[in-house]
Design a protein around this motif. Structure first.
Motif, PDB file in Angstrom:
ATOM      1  N   LEU A  93      18.618  17.405  -2.245  1.00  0.00           N
ATOM      2  CA  LEU A  93      19.065  17.254  -0.864  1.00  0.00           C
ATOM      3  C   LEU A  93      20.234  18.202  -0.631  1.00  0.00           C
ATOM      4  N   LEU A  94      20.047  19.207   0.207  1.00  0.00           N
ATOM      5  CA  LEU A  94      21.072  20.198   0.479  1.00  0.00           C
ATOM      6  C   LEU A  94      21.969  19.794   1.639  1.00  0.00           C
ATOM      7  N   LEU A 136      -5.711 -15.614  11.054  1.00  0.00           N
ATOM      8  CA  LEU A 136      -7.052 -16.188  10.973  1.00  0.00           C
ATOM      9  C   LEU A 136      -8.165 -15.152  11.074  1.00  0.00           C
ATOM     10  N   PHE A 137      -7.948 -14.105  11.873  1.00  0.00           N
ATOM     11  CA  PHE A 137      -9.069 -13.225  12.213  1.00  0.00           C
ATOM     12  C   PHE A 137      -8.906 -11.773  11.773  1.00  0.00           C
ATOM     13  N   LEU A 138      -7.673 -11.279  11.610  1.00  0.00           N
ATOM     14  CA  LEU A 138      -7.485  -9.867  11.283  1.00  0.00           C
ATOM     15  C   LEU A 138      -7.376  -9.663   9.779  1.00  0.00           C
ATOM     16  N   PRO A 139      -7.909  -8.529   9.267  1.00  0.00           N
ATOM     17  CA  PRO A 139      -7.797  -8.261   7.825  1.00  0.00           C
ATOM     18  C   PRO A 139      -6.349  -7.937   7.458  1.00  0.00           C
ATOM     19  N   PRO A 140      -5.951  -8.227   6.215  1.00  0.00           N
ATOM     20  CA  PRO A 140      -4.565  -7.912   5.805  1.00  0.00           C
ATOM     21  C   PRO A 140      -4.318  -6.416   5.795  1.00  0.00           C
ATOM     22  N   GLU A 141      -3.103  -6.014   6.176  1.00  0.00           N
ATOM     23  CA  GLU A 141      -2.726  -4.604   6.181  1.00  0.00           C
ATOM     24  C   GLU A 141      -1.888  -4.295   4.941  1.00  0.00           C
ATOM     25  N   PRO A 142      -1.971  -3.085   4.437  1.00  0.00           N
ATOM     26  CA  PRO A 142      -1.169  -2.728   3.251  1.00  0.00           C
ATOM     27  C   PRO A 142       0.328  -2.769   3.577  1.00  0.00           C
ATOM     28  N   SER A 143       1.098  -3.249   2.627  1.00  0.00           N
ATOM     29  CA  SER A 143       2.540  -3.349   2.846  1.00  0.00           C
ATOM     30  C   SER A 143       3.191  -1.967   2.831  1.00  0.00           C
ATOM     31  N   LEU A 144       4.292  -1.831   3.572  1.00  0.00           N
ATOM     32  CA  LEU A 144       5.009  -0.561   3.674  1.00  0.00           C
ATOM     33  C   LEU A 144       6.273  -0.596   2.814  1.00  0.00           C
ATOM     34  N   ARG A 145       6.647   0.563   2.336  1.00  0.00           N
ATOM     35  CA  ARG A 145       7.912   0.665   1.603  1.00  0.00           C
ATOM     36  C   ARG A 145       9.081   0.640   2.583  1.00  0.00           C
ATOM     37  N   GLU A 146      10.224   0.270   2.062  1.00  0.00           N
ATOM     38  CA  GLU A 146      11.416   0.329   2.890  1.00  0.00           C
ATOM     39  C   GLU A 146      11.970   1.753   2.903  1.00  0.00           C
ATOM     40  N   SER A 147      12.664   2.086   3.968  1.00  0.00           N
ATOM     41  CA  SER A 147      13.222   3.433   4.072  1.00  0.00           C
ATOM     42  C   SER A 147      14.443   3.626   3.174  1.00  0.00           C
ATOM     43  N   GLU A 148      14.895   2.595   2.450  1.00  0.00           N
ATOM     44  CA  GLU A 148      15.948   2.742   1.453  1.00  0.00           C
ATOM     45  C   GLU A 148      15.496   3.627   0.301  1.00  0.00           C
ATOM     46  N   PHE A 149      14.191   3.982   0.375  1.00  0.00           N
ATOM     47  CA  PHE A 149      13.618   4.860  -0.639  1.00  0.00           C
ATOM     48  C   PHE A 149      14.457   6.126  -0.810  1.00  0.00           C
ATOM     49  N   TYR A 150      15.107   6.618   0.270  1.00  0.00           N
ATOM     50  CA  TYR A 150      15.899   7.845   0.221  1.00  0.00           C
ATOM     51  C   TYR A 150      17.403   7.564   0.338  1.00  0.00           C
ATOM     52  N   ALA A 151      17.819   6.346   0.204  1.00  0.00           N
ATOM     53  CA  ALA A 151      19.187   5.989   0.579  1.00  0.00           C
ATOM     54  C   ALA A 151      20.235   6.658  -0.300  1.00  0.00           C
ATOM     55  N   THR A 152      20.132   6.549  -1.622  1.00  0.00           N
ATOM     56  CA  THR A 152      21.197   7.049  -2.508  1.00  0.00           C
ATOM     57  C   THR A 152      20.742   8.176  -3.413  1.00  0.00           C
ATOM     58  N   GLU A 154      19.895  11.658  -4.898  1.00  0.00           N
ATOM     59  CA  GLU A 154      20.180  13.079  -4.649  1.00  0.00           C
ATOM     60  C   GLU A 154      18.890  13.882  -4.699  1.00  0.00           C
ATOM     61  N   LYS A 155      17.936  13.372  -5.420  1.00  0.00           N
ATOM     62  CA  LYS A 155      16.629  13.991  -5.483  1.00  0.00           C
ATOM     63  C   LYS A 155      15.724  13.286  -4.459  1.00  0.00           C
ATOM     64  N   VAL A 156      15.208  14.046  -3.505  1.00  0.00           N
ATOM     65  CA  VAL A 156      14.353  13.493  -2.452  1.00  0.00           C
ATOM     66  C   VAL A 156      12.915  13.797  -2.828  1.00  0.00           C
ATOM     67  N   ASP A 157      12.273  12.821  -3.455  1.00  0.00           N
ATOM     68  CA  ASP A 157      10.931  13.050  -3.976  1.00  0.00           C
ATOM     69  C   ASP A 157       9.983  12.010  -3.361  1.00  0.00           C
ATOM     70  N   GLY A 158       9.474  12.319  -2.212  1.00  0.00           N
ATOM     71  CA  GLY A 158       8.517  11.449  -1.535  1.00  0.00           C
ATOM     72  C   GLY A 158       7.181  12.145  -1.353  1.00  0.00           C
ATOM     73  N   GLU A 159       6.180  11.374  -1.023  1.00  0.00           N
ATOM     74  CA  GLU A 159       4.836  11.940  -0.862  1.00  0.00           C
ATOM     75  C   GLU A 159       4.816  13.007   0.210  1.00  0.00           C
ATOM     76  N   GLU A 160       5.533  12.751   1.330  1.00  0.00           N
ATOM     77  CA  GLU A 160       5.522  13.730   2.408  1.00  0.00           C
ATOM     78  C   GLU A 160       6.252  15.015   2.013  1.00  0.00           C
ATOM     79  N   ILE A 161       7.304  14.891   1.099  1.00  0.00           N
ATOM     80  CA  ILE A 161       8.022  16.079   0.615  1.00  0.00           C
ATOM     81  C   ILE A 161       7.097  16.940  -0.224  1.00  0.00           C
ATOM     82  N   ARG A 162       6.341  16.284  -1.111  1.00  0.00           N
ATOM     83  CA  ARG A 162       5.432  17.045  -1.978  1.00  0.00           C
ATOM     84  C   ARG A 162       4.367  17.779  -1.153  1.00  0.00           C
TER      85      ARG A 162
END
Length: 519
Positions: A93-94, A136-152, A154-162
């Motif tokens: 992270l620059l 009752l009627f809708l299929p379960p949705e995949p859970s999302l990660r929290e945005s704290e993924f980039y909080a502290t 120094e290396k920003v290594d996420g799927e969208e970065i790659r």
């Protein structure tokens, strides 16, 4: 206002009920999903545009440098609502706009409490219903990660970065740590010459969108509740204007007959102009006609009983006298009296059977086109062969064919009865005139005799069952039952026509029969 039968008032009520109950809530839910998706698409496009502009500015300076990257972000003066990060090829992270102080103005508020709209009882009730439906009627949705993924890190290594370092666009959605909103991430590759030297990571919370959706959801739920309320009112209206009148008709139908199955009343017609009003008026007309038919049967039974009494009484008297007398002439006279009354009873029974069959089978008679001019010619020819020596028959026919719709045998019976009646009243060498004419769309047949005519006091009774008028004849021996003209009237009216009687100028009775021409 008159409605066509295909779109009547009842149809409109039911249609309005279905539209309000089904269409509005469905439209509200669909529009919410569409509106939310449009807002997210607009936010993502805005983030991508900001990232591309920054990536273009960085790409002009060659390899990325932390100081240069931070200087460019400082020049933006924190006026952008999105958070901007600059990452090099080593995922380091620059620069980060969140490290440069508060935005001018603050573009991404951090909520410290629940939005006021979410505390509304109506909103909470609607959310409960939707969560229940979702579970009752809708299929379960995949859970999302929290945005704290980039909080502290120094290396920003996420799927969208790659993805961005591979030269493609990268995007991700994560849960915001400080509110119920989501955070959108857009990664834009920074190219220098043809080489990817880094990534611009743009992130922005959907809190502002969510807050707008809170208000919109509440407004939509209010519309749904209002539509349900209107549907309830319409249901009550339907109950009042449809179910209750039908229930009243059912009660009248149950109460209209006594224990012996006799009519003791009739339906009361509604004044309303819809199908239920038409039904009530049809039922009223039905009971009126049933009453008339029952009165006819009762009156007919009484008339038959009365007419049978005289010949039966004469037969009884003659048979009693036969047992007492011994003279041959007297016994012969009483014997002939018995035979004459028996013959009269047979005539009565034949006439009664004829008129009851007409009443019971008038709708089952085969109706077909009948050439009335030919039928009259055949009937007159028969009477000329039978009575031509004493009575002259003068037939007048039009130049063109005249066709009516009727049962041929019944129609022949009508004119045989009329000619028989006219022959019986005509003097010796008298004339019976039969004239067929066409007036508008009606065939008119006039039968006139040269007899004494009909007294005025008897004109209204001439078609009454068992009524006879023979001033110059022995009524006991003439064989007439008084049913011939009643049969004429029944047949003609059953064929859609009419029959009238009057006295002609110069003497004699005249019968006028009208029948509609066949199409």
């Amino acid at each position: 206002m008159q409605f066509p039968r295909s779109l009547s008032r009842i149809s409109i009520r039911l249609l309005a009920f279905n539209v309000l109950l089904v269409f509005l809530p469905a439209f509200g839910i669909l529009s919410l999903e569409t509106y939310e998706q449009q807002l997210l698409d607009l936010q993502e496009r805005s983030m991508v545009q900001q990232g591309r502009i920054l990536a273009a500015a960085l790409g002009e300076r060659g390899p990325l440098d932390a100081e240069e990257a931070e200087r460019i972000l400082v020049n933006l003066q924190q006026r952008l609502e999105a958070r901007l990060r600059i990452v090099d090829r080593d995922y380091t992270l620059l620069a980060d706009t969140s490290r440069l102080g508060p935005r001018i103005p603050a573009g991404e508020p951090v909520p410290t409490a629940e939005a006021e709209t979410r505390q509304n009882w109506m909103y909470r009730f609607g959310s409960f219903l939707y969560r229940l439906y979702e579970r009752l009627f809708l299929p379960p949705e995949p859970s999302l990660r929290e945005s704290e993924f980039y909080a502290t890190a120094e290396k920003v290594d996420g799927e969208e970065i790659r993805l961005a370092l591979e030269g493609r666009y990268g995007g991700a959605i994560r849960i915001s740590p400080t509110s119920r909103s989501l955070t959108l991430y857009s990664a834009i590759p920074v190219r220098s010459v043809e080489e990817v030297v880094g990534v611009v990571l743009v992130s922005k919370s959907t809190f502002l969108i969510l807050r707008a959706l809170y208000d919109l959801r509440l407004s939509t739920f209010k519309v749904i509740l209002a539509s349900v309320g209107v549907a309830i009112v319409l249901s009550l209206l339907v109950s009042t204007t449809i179910a209750r009148p039908i229930s009243r008709l059912r009660k009248e139908a149950l109460a209209i007959l006594d224990r012996r199955g006799r009519l003791k009343g009739r339906f009361r017609a509604f004044k309303r102009r819809d199908e239920i009003g038409d039904l009530s008026r049809a039922l009223q007309e039905l009971t009126r006609r049933l009453e008339g038919h029952i009165r006819f049967i009762e009156s007919f039974a009484s008339d038959v009983s009365h007419e049978f009494k005289n010949p039966l009484a004469a037969i009884r008297s003659a048979t009693d006298l036969l047992a007492e007398v011994e003279e041959g002439d007297e016994r012969q006279r009483f014997h002939e009296m018995v035979l004459a009354n028996i013959a009269h009873l047979e005539h009565l029974l034949s006439g009664v059977r004829e008129i009851t069959q007409l009443d019971a089978q008038s709708d089952d008679e085969p109706i077909e086109p009948v050439r009335l001019d030919r039928l009259l010619g055949a009937v007159v020819e028969q009477f000329e062969l039978r009575n031509g020596q004493t009575v002259r028959y003068r037939l007048s026919l039009p130049d063109r064919p005249v066709t009516v719709a009727a049962a041929p045998e019944r129609l022949a019976q009508v004119f045989e009865n009329l000619l028989d009646n006219a022959t019986g009243f005509s003097p010796a060498d008298g004339d019976v005139e039969i004239a067929l004419t066409v007036r508008d769309s009606v065939a008119v047949v006039r039968v006139r005799d040269r007899g004494p005519g009909i007294p005025e006091e008897h004109l209204d009774r001439i078609f009454t069952r068992f009524f006879t008028y023979r001033p110059a004849e022995d009524k006991g021996d003439d064989g007439h039952t008084g049913l011939g003209l009643a049969i004429v009237q029944a047949i003609i009216e059953g064929s859609g026509g009419s029959v009238r009687v009057g006295n002609a100028e110069g003497g004699g009775a005249v019968f006028e029969v009208e029948l509609p021409l066949a199409a």
